[in-house]
Design a protein around this motif. Sequence first.
Motif, PDB file in Angstrom:
ATOM      1  N   TYR A  28      -7.074  -2.315   2.221  1.00 47.44           N
ATOM      2  CA  TYR A  28      -6.676  -3.018   1.010  1.00 47.44           C
ATOM      3  C   TYR A  28      -6.192  -4.419   1.300  1.00 47.44           C
ATOM      4  CZ  TYR A  28      -7.154   1.113  -1.815  1.00 47.44           C
ATOM      5  OH  TYR A  28      -7.675   2.174  -2.495  1.00 47.44           O
TER       6      TYR A  28
ATOM      7  N   THR B 289       0.081   9.816  -6.058  1.00 44.72           N
ATOM      8  CA  THR B 289      -0.992  10.792  -5.832  1.00 44.72           C
ATOM      9  C   THR B 289      -2.280  10.159  -5.335  1.00 44.72           C
ATOM     10  OG1 THR B 289      -1.693  10.658  -8.112  1.00 44.72           O
ATOM     11  CG2 THR B 289      -0.147  12.401  -7.561  1.00 44.72           C
ATOM     12  N   LYS B 290      -2.408   8.814  -5.425  1.00 47.01           N
ATOM     13  CA  LYS B 290      -3.615   8.170  -4.902  1.00 47.01           C
ATOM     14  C   LYS B 290      -3.178   7.023  -3.994  1.00 47.01           C
ATOM     15  CE  LYS B 290      -6.394   9.126  -8.879  1.00 47.01           C
ATOM     16  NZ  LYS B 290      -7.400   8.727  -9.805  1.00 47.01           N
ATOM     17  N   CYS B 291      -4.050   6.677  -3.063  1.00 47.88           N
ATOM     18  CA  CYS B 291      -3.667   5.577  -2.181  1.00 47.88           C
ATOM     19  C   CYS B 291      -4.120   4.275  -2.811  1.00 47.88           C
ATOM     20  CB  CYS B 291      -4.266   5.751  -0.801  1.00 47.88           C
ATOM     21  SG  CYS B 291      -6.017   5.437  -0.730  1.00 47.88           S
ATOM     22  N   GLY B 292      -3.349   3.240  -2.620  1.00 45.02           N
ATOM     23  CA  GLY B 292      -3.705   1.951  -3.194  1.00 45.02           C
ATOM     24  C   GLY B 292      -2.497   1.050  -3.212  1.00 45.02           C
ATOM     25  N   LEU B 293      -2.620  -0.054  -3.985  1.00 45.55           N
ATOM     26  CA  LEU B 293      -1.525  -1.006  -4.086  1.00 45.55           C
ATOM     27  C   LEU B 293      -0.692  -0.664  -5.310  1.00 45.55           C
ATOM     28  CD1 LEU B 293      -3.721  -4.101  -3.387  1.00 45.55           C
ATOM     29  CD2 LEU B 293      -1.965  -3.250  -1.887  1.00 45.55           C
TER      30      LEU B 293
ATOM     31  N   ASP C  85      -3.133   0.741  -7.964  1.00 42.61           N
ATOM     32  CA  ASP C  85      -4.445   0.110  -8.051  1.00 42.61           C
ATOM     33  C   ASP C  85      -5.287   0.640  -6.888  1.00 42.61           C
ATOM     34  OD1 ASP C  85      -5.287  -3.415  -8.492  1.00 42.61           O
ATOM     35  OD2 ASP C  85      -6.330  -1.559  -8.962  1.00 42.61           O
ATOM     36  N   SER C  86      -6.210   1.546  -7.188  1.00 42.28           N
ATOM     37  CA  SER C  86      -6.959   2.132  -6.073  1.00 42.28           C
ATOM     38  C   SER C  86      -8.438   1.864  -6.237  1.00 42.28           C
ATOM     39  CB  SER C  86      -6.709   3.633  -6.005  1.00 42.28           C
ATOM     40  OG  SER C  86      -7.261   4.254  -7.135  1.00 42.28           O
ATOM     41  N   GLN C  87      -9.163   1.912  -5.127  1.00 44.79           N
ATOM     42  CA  GLN C  87     -10.614   1.724  -5.163  1.00 44.79           C
ATOM     43  C   GLN C  87     -11.267   3.080  -5.255  1.00 44.79           C
ATOM     44  OE1 GLN C  87     -11.523  -0.281  -1.590  1.00 44.79           O
ATOM     45  NE2 GLN C  87     -10.810  -2.258  -2.311  1.00 44.79           N
ATOM     46  N   GLN C  88     -12.093   3.224  -6.249  1.00 43.22           N
ATOM     47  CA  GLN C  88     -12.676   4.541  -6.495  1.00 43.22           C
ATOM     48  C   GLN C  88     -14.083   4.348  -6.995  1.00 43.22           C
ATOM     49  OE1 GLN C  88      -9.798   6.591  -8.894  1.00 43.22           O
ATOM     50  NE2 GLN C  88     -11.225   8.289  -9.071  1.00 43.22           N
ATOM     51  N   LYS C  89     -14.951   5.348  -6.726  1.00 44.02           N
ATOM     52  CA  LYS C  89     -16.311   5.233  -7.248  1.00 44.02           C
ATOM     53  C   LYS C  89     -16.536   6.153  -8.436  1.00 44.02           C
ATOM     54  CE  LYS C  89     -18.636   4.556  -2.900  1.00 44.02           C
ATOM     55  NZ  LYS C  89     -19.783   4.992  -2.115  1.00 44.02           N
ATOM     56  N   ARG C  90     -15.850   7.268  -8.453  1.00 45.87           N
ATOM     57  CA  ARG C  90     -16.102   8.290  -9.467  1.00 45.87           C
ATOM     58  C   ARG C  90     -15.307   7.996 -10.707  1.00 45.87           C
ATOM     59  NH1 ARG C  90     -20.029  12.128  -8.812  1.00 45.87           N
ATOM     60  NH2 ARG C  90     -20.048  13.018 -10.858  1.00 45.87           N
TER      61      ARG C  90
ATOM     62  N   LEU D 242       0.750   5.639  -0.122  1.00 40.51           N
ATOM     63  CA  LEU D 242      -0.130   6.769   0.168  1.00 40.51           C
ATOM     64  C   LEU D 242       0.331   7.992  -0.610  1.00 40.51           C
ATOM     65  CD1 LEU D 242      -0.649   6.645   4.020  1.00 40.51           C
ATOM     66  CD2 LEU D 242      -2.192   5.941   2.258  1.00 40.51           C
ATOM     67  N   PRO D 243      -0.566   8.938  -0.874  1.00 35.57           N
ATOM     68  CA  PRO D 243      -0.153  10.161  -1.580  1.00 35.57           C
ATOM     69  C   PRO D 243       0.966  10.859  -0.814  1.00 35.57           C
ATOM     70  CG  PRO D 243      -2.518  10.082  -1.442  1.00 35.57           C
ATOM     71  CD  PRO D 243      -2.025   8.921  -0.648  1.00 35.57           C
TER      72      PRO D 243
ATOM     73  N   LEU E 284      -3.769  13.675  -4.828  1.00 34.36           N
ATOM     74  CA  LEU E 284      -3.218  14.551  -3.803  1.00 34.36           C
ATOM     75  C   LEU E 284      -1.708  14.570  -3.906  1.00 34.36           C
ATOM     76  CD1 LEU E 284      -5.190  13.142  -0.743  1.00 34.36           C
ATOM     77  CD2 LEU E 284      -5.727  15.185  -1.993  1.00 34.36           C
TER      78      LEU E 284
ATOM     79  N   ASP F 111     -18.985   9.994  -3.179  1.00 33.22           N
ATOM     80  CA  ASP F 111     -17.868   9.319  -3.832  1.00 33.22           C
ATOM     81  C   ASP F 111     -16.801   8.921  -2.829  1.00 33.22           C
ATOM     82  OD1 ASP F 111     -18.212  11.724  -6.463  1.00 33.22           O
ATOM     83  OD2 ASP F 111     -19.081   9.724  -6.281  1.00 33.22           O
TER      84      ASP F 111
ATOM     85  N   VAL G 232       0.842  -1.196   0.000  1.00 29.34           N
ATOM     86  CA  VAL G 232       0.000   0.000   0.000  1.00 29.34           C
ATOM     87  C   VAL G 232       0.879   1.249   0.000  1.00 29.34           C
ATOM     88  CG1 VAL G 232      -1.552   1.325   1.456  1.00 29.34           C
ATOM     89  CG2 VAL G 232      -1.944  -1.080   1.118  1.00 29.34           C
TER      90      VAL G 232
ATOM     91  N   LEU H  72      -8.781  10.784   0.631  1.00 30.45           N
ATOM     92  CA  LEU H  72      -8.122   9.522   0.310  1.00 30.45           C
ATOM     93  C   LEU H  72      -9.130   8.510  -0.204  1.00 30.45           C
ATOM     94  CD1 LEU H  72      -5.638   8.540   3.137  1.00 30.45           C
ATOM     95  CD2 LEU H  72      -5.158   8.876   0.746  1.00 30.45           C
TER      96      LEU H  72
END
Lengths: 259, 221, 441
Positions: free
Chosen positions: B218, A69-73, A87-92, A21-22, B134, B28, A19, B128
């Motif tokens: 995650y 810039t995004k959190c994820g794997l 690889d991040s989880q996002q809805k938008r 982080l930004p 960010l 979102d 993981v 986040l």
Amino acid sequence: MAAMAMERGTAAEALVGQVVLPGDLLLLPAHYDEDAEGERLRLSAGTAPQGRLLCGPGLRRSGAGLLVTKCGLLRHRPGGGGAYWVDSQQKRYVPVKGDHVIGIVTAKAGDVFRLDVGGSEPASLSYLAFEGATKRNRPNVQVGDLIYGQFVVANKDMEPEMVCIDSSGKSSGMGIIGQDGFLFKVSLGLIRKLLAPKCEIIQELSQLYPFELVLGMNGRIWVKAKTVQQTLIIVNILEACEYMTAEQRKQALAKLSGN
Amino acid sequence: MAVEMEVADGQCRLRPFSCELGLLSRPDGSAAFLQGDTSVLAGLYGPAEAKISKELPDRAALEVLLRPKVGLPGVLERSREQLLRQTCEAVLLGVLHPRTAISLVLQVLSDAGSLLSCCLNAACMALLDAGLPLAALFCGVTYALQPDGAILLDPTARQEQEARAVLTFAIASSDRKVLMATTKGSCSVEEMQQCLAAAQRAASTIFQFYRDSVRRRYSKN
Amino acid sequence: MKATPLSNCERRFLLRAIQEKKRLDGRQCYDYRNIRVSFGADRGCCIVELGRTRVLAQVSCELVPPKPSRPTEGVLFFNLELSPMAAPGLEPGRQSELLVSLNRLLERCLRDSKCIETESLCVVAGEKVWQIRLDMHLLNHDGNITDAASIAGIVALCHFRRPDVSVQGEEVTVYTPEERDPVPLSIHHMPICVSFAFFHQGTYLLVDPTEREERVMDGLLVIAMNKHHEICTIQSSGVVMLLPDQILRCSKITAVKVAEITELIQKALENDQKARKEGGKFGFAESIPNQRITTFKMESAAVDTNDVEEQAGEIIAKADPPSEVFASPVVHTPGTAQIGEGIESSWGDLEESEKEEAAEEEGESEAAAFECEKVETEDTSTLKETKSDEPIVLSDSEEEEVVILEPQELPRKTRTQTSIKQENPSKKAFNKRRRKKRTSR
């Protein structure tokens, strides 16, 4: 502490699959050897990449390396020049050129349809962008219909434009989606998982009953099975797949096929 | 809930933290952040369609709304909204989404001291969770200056009332830079620098908390 | 932010499914979603989750003079707000029809049903009564706001404790929670709203519609009832015409549902009461489930601040000393000060009057004097100048006061502002707007 080390930058390879982080700085191999007295450090995947290193979603070039810039794997693909992405989880959804999405027609403005694709702007779709459409032979599209198409123009500065034909003029599966069936929304990460080749979820589901499935990269899924009950079952399983592990899914499916 | 007081040997304590990500189905991004008995719920929509009057041609227009639990939002909420907005805009890469609107709504669930830093933490976790780009993370830390000069980290409501000054800082994760500082009451320059240095220490703990909670999120992938 | 439009295929599917008595989440037609009640650390604060719809409620009280028409009754105030985070289509400040109708329905349900004993809220007849204020916020909109809000409201009212008072003749003593335990409100009964959504011109009905079902429904019937089978409020809206036996059937279903929900509420209140009495942990932090991967908790952590003073001392020593350019401000009247001189204004006619201003009233002054930064000569960062104490009368009218402010920002530009007061200037304090400019942004 690990937290402080992040600020100076850590090698990108060390964090693949973990993981990020930004604000984390990832150092690429070419610069990583500053500490080792000019000696180039090994690492098969990253040594002096032949091609260009691809910096995917969630990463930006920043001075010495890549800024997350995004959190994820953090993921890595070694082919070509190599590619890193998060690889991040996002809805938008943010429109990207070439993505196949499901849009809902919101308005017909002259020669152009306005579609809601879940992004920040409605996309435009010309009525001529369908297979076999001419000025006299217009496609039969009503407000509220579903359309499966791909983006030809999608960047942050312009309004996104969609078409329902590919570069050779064939529809190749795109166009107006039929009347029955059901549309629902899931997160973007699940769509990517479902679109991966040899996805287990789809294979297991297809053993239950036959169904039609359209996956839009904007998180929308259209399902049609023979009966309402079967459609609902598929919808619920797909929605629950986000947080279910493989075992839980197999159990749920076994229960259903037992019925 | 146990309230932690300052321990005499120069150690300050943060109250027990909890956070929940993605708990609301419509926004979102959403996050609930709890510091002891203070809790704030943040919901975020964006990047979405902006009204013509509010859209900016080169970057995203961020709007922050802070809603108190009782009564209508007043001047205090408006000033806090401005502080939050400036902090978020400092880390948000708005240039990637021009002419869009990002709207962050914070609801105070309970206020037992250090409310502004709880709002800052909830806002960062919501950013986040929504997956907005960010450049760094930020966290909020509050210190209270007691009349005898001792500093208290993460004060409760009673400690804030009895304090001579209450200082809140927003610290960025890259190099522990200060993004926002606001004080209530009077303090000397030395005391403010001390609180600032102490806030940077506390920020490391909070960033580790962020990292652990995202790691847990995650963990099933 | 616009809400996502509903596509034709979703609408058709939902209506077809309802015809076959199937719902999206697998419920039966008369089933409610899971209801979860969690309490905060403050008294009178609770969050109710009805499926994914979430409502926060808070009760507060205050001593006020009573309404002239009812001198022995307390005052009740209810307010439901749709927070902009609840759904993309909700924007702040716009009073939509939905909000007004929800507020009206909840008021009828809670106030007109007389579930709270307002006579017991009277402290001194005709002078002081308790005002009970119930604020509800919708946090997530997944349908059936009415039911969730009514449950949240009544739970918060039952959970709330008001301070104890004692009256001796003319004197009213309000005891703090430490002196005397707060007392609960006297609540006669618990009215709970149950919503029915009608489809296909009233042929099919569903209890507790979700947001999607609400979008395709023809009409809505809301019945508020308590566990003694008394109907408190009934409201029908939409384009559906209902037959009397449909309404009777709905009221029977309501009775069953209200009994279940009331039991759930009682249990939740008891659990919370037990947790508080036994000294266990209570509050929102406890109600966050531990097992989910989306939640994370950290115990109280210590932060080492041992050598903070040395670090701070170093920073101050290394920093440049603050420049001593600005002189101490000249105080004209309490609350106003002048630093430096303004720059000559260049507006022709108003040159004279710009330097003169009406003086501030003696009565009230601004809160605290504040420090200003160094004034550079290029930038005009002028405060308002106040001259002597006598007001400069610019017009004959006693009701108007015209104030012309100093130029700001650039020496070339000048700005004037006039403010007109209705009353005699000496009566009201007039807060002048201060122009403080930060030289570095």
